[in-house]
Design a protein around this motif. Sequence first.
Motif, PDB file in Angstrom:
ATOM      1  N   LEU A  42       0.817  -1.206   0.000  1.00 48.58           N
ATOM      2  CA  LEU A  42       0.000   0.000   0.000  1.00 48.58           C
ATOM      3  C   LEU A  42       0.852   1.259   0.000  1.00 48.58           C
ATOM      4  O   LEU A  42       0.454   2.298  -0.510  1.00 48.58           O
ATOM      5  CB  LEU A  42      -0.914   0.010   1.229  1.00 48.58           C
ATOM      6  N   VAL A  43       2.046   1.175   0.600  1.00 57.63           N
ATOM      7  CA  VAL A  43       2.941   2.331   0.701  1.00 57.63           C
ATOM      8  C   VAL A  43       4.303   1.912   0.185  1.00 57.63           C
ATOM      9  O   VAL A  43       4.807   0.850   0.535  1.00 57.63           O
ATOM     10  CB  VAL A  43       3.074   2.805   2.168  1.00 57.63           C
ATOM     11  N   THR A  44       4.902   2.744  -0.665  1.00 58.14           N
ATOM     12  CA  THR A  44       6.260   2.483  -1.132  1.00 58.14           C
ATOM     13  C   THR A  44       7.132   3.681  -0.801  1.00 58.14           C
ATOM     14  O   THR A  44       6.671   4.826  -0.791  1.00 58.14           O
ATOM     15  CB  THR A  44       6.301   2.243  -2.652  1.00 58.14           C
ATOM     16  N   PHE A  45       8.369   3.438  -0.502  1.00 57.10           N
ATOM     17  CA  PHE A  45       9.329   4.482  -0.175  1.00 57.10           C
ATOM     18  C   PHE A  45      10.414   4.494  -1.242  1.00 57.10           C
ATOM     19  O   PHE A  45      10.844   3.437  -1.705  1.00 57.10           O
ATOM     20  CB  PHE A  45       9.950   4.229   1.198  1.00 57.10           C
ATOM     21  N   PRO A  46      10.883   5.686  -1.621  1.00 57.10           N
ATOM     22  CA  PRO A  46      11.947   5.735  -2.627  1.00 57.10           C
ATOM     23  C   PRO A  46      13.248   5.199  -2.035  1.00 57.10           C
ATOM     24  O   PRO A  46      13.483   5.264  -0.833  1.00 57.10           O
ATOM     25  CB  PRO A  46      12.057   7.227  -2.945  1.00 57.10           C
ATOM     26  N   ASP A  47      14.077   4.643  -2.916  1.00 52.14           N
ATOM     27  CA  ASP A  47      15.379   4.152  -2.475  1.00 52.14           C
ATOM     28  C   ASP A  47      16.255   5.340  -2.095  1.00 52.14           C
ATOM     29  O   ASP A  47      16.304   6.342  -2.802  1.00 52.14           O
ATOM     30  CB  ASP A  47      16.060   3.355  -3.591  1.00 52.14           C
TER      31      ASP A  47
END
Length: 60
Positions: free
Chosen positions: A40-45
């Motif tokens: 549901l949530v993604t974080f940038p590398d």
Amino acid sequence: MSRLLAAILTCVAAAVLATGTAFGIVAALEATPEQQNVPLVTFPDPPAQGPSTAPGSDAG
């Protein structure tokens, strides 16, 4: 004797009903399609960094 027979038949009917319910629940769970594993949530590398050069990092 009739009360004993009624009690035995009630227990047998309850066991059959519980077994049928259990099989029905398992069949319903197996019939549902597999859910996709989408976060549901993604974080940038974080950006690639070399050795730490922050001021005060080697103060001791």
